[in-house]
Design an enzyme around this catalytic site. Sequence first.
Site, PDB file in Angstrom:
ATOM      1  CD  GLU A   1      62.387  17.892  29.098  1.00  0.00           C
ATOM      2  OE1 GLU A   1      61.166  18.396  28.720  1.00  0.00           O
ATOM      3  OE2 GLU A   1      63.175  17.363  29.253  1.00  0.00           O
TER       4      GLU A   1
ATOM      5  CD  GLU B   1      65.177  15.836  26.095  1.00  0.00           C
ATOM      6  OE1 GLU B   1      65.922  16.471  26.823  1.00  0.00           O
ATOM      7  OE2 GLU B   1      64.593  15.450  25.293  1.00  0.00           O
TER       8      GLU B   1
END
Length: 502
Positions: free
Chosen positions: A163, A282
């Site tokens: 991220e 995810e």
Amino acid sequence: MKEKLYYNINLEQSTTFHNNATFCIGTGRLNLALRTEYHNQLKKVQEDIHFDHIRGHGLFCDDMAVYRTYEEDGIEKAEYNFSYIDLVFDDYRSMGLKPFVELGFMPKNLASGEQTIFYWKGNTTPPKDYQKWADLVIATIKHWISRYGIDEVITWPFEVWNEPNLPGFWKGADMEEYFKLYEVTSKAVKSCDPRIRVGGPAICGVDDERWLRCFLEFCSNNRVPIDFVTRHAYATEMPERVGHYEYQELRTPKVFMDELRESRKIIDSFPEYKGMEMHITEFNTSYTPLNPIHDTNLNAAYVARLLSEMGDVCASYSYWTFGDVFEEAGVAYTPFSGCFGLMTNGMIPKPTYWSFSFFSEIGSDALAREEHFIITKDEKKNIHGIAWNPVEREGSDISLSYSFDLEPGEYLIVTKLVDESTCNPLKTWIDMGSPAYPSAEQIKLLQECSRPQVRTMRKKITENTLSLDLTLSPNALCYFSIQHIEPETDRGYQPERIRGAR
């Protein structure tokens, strides 16, 4: 009012369905794998569901002790220690798991700054020396090649960072700096063996379209290696904090899927990347480990709906996470803390555990797929199905009435029901007073209340139709199967004379 829906199913029809539910599962940071409860939870998950890969943070964090420096003749030199990594990866492989390797975070002695994230303080700054970072990546992969063999390591996907479009995970969410990290890292990976697959950018849903497009432009313009694209996906809006907990509204499944379809369109807009694998490394309903939704039947039914659709656009989708030995926001105060896992501490399966267990049983040869169900057949022509009824606020039962075109004969019908009455350990925990530290007796009761209600029925059909009716209450999830049987009766055995046998 109960909604009634009618469907006719025959074994010759088909529909598109890519069942990738068990390709990968998420985990907290890798150091947690050294704990007994973590091992026991993962072992149980593998026995019941059997995921193929596992992905987690913290490979290079200081608690894994991989990267150390020392001074010799006034020069700082690096040395590597793979003892903990070996313990973790050996354990994964003993349970049939391959790593989906996330390359991060930054060792303190290699970090350019002090910024950290989470309770366990993973450093999220760029390396102060990119060559030393590349050397670390190369040394680690070569160690794995030596230990496990190149034929094994080339089956592991490698992902660069986590991220980077969020400033907490990558200092300043600096796009250009991440592109540099990706280029250096991907080339380091490929230098070990060009067959090793590497990808990124592991973005989450903030400015994700611009990030993905710019990332692919960078790779294309600079001939940077990329074998697959990764991103994350969560289904909730901004949280409201109350005490230790955070509450959020769910987005509709369509809104969730539209975000993934847009990423797919961006990838396919580049001729050289059209059709390239997109891995969701995810996903979950909420992105916070403090949201009680993760412990609910709503979560299970909603996730089942997603599992029926995500394979349309994704090569894999990794649920975050398998268990609640997890410390991003600190150590949970109670067993039902809203953490991400399929299983709570104390070895108590949550309802969503069964979503994945059911999808692991049904294969990919789909006969029919609708908003509330997926039905498949196996090589023996047995029928498998999963149905769901997620309701976030107010809703009613739904009735699914199936008519199956089958050959005359006798059939075994099995149903496994997960709903708020029959498989709801969260309710049991609240009923017993929400103990923060349940006793052994209380944990045993919670485990007993975490199992689906299993029912069987034998039907004999003389014509070509078998009927099956399912009623799903709000947030119910149900697995069913229909199997042709050839009854065998021992001499003198008369079930009609046995009370309870019919």
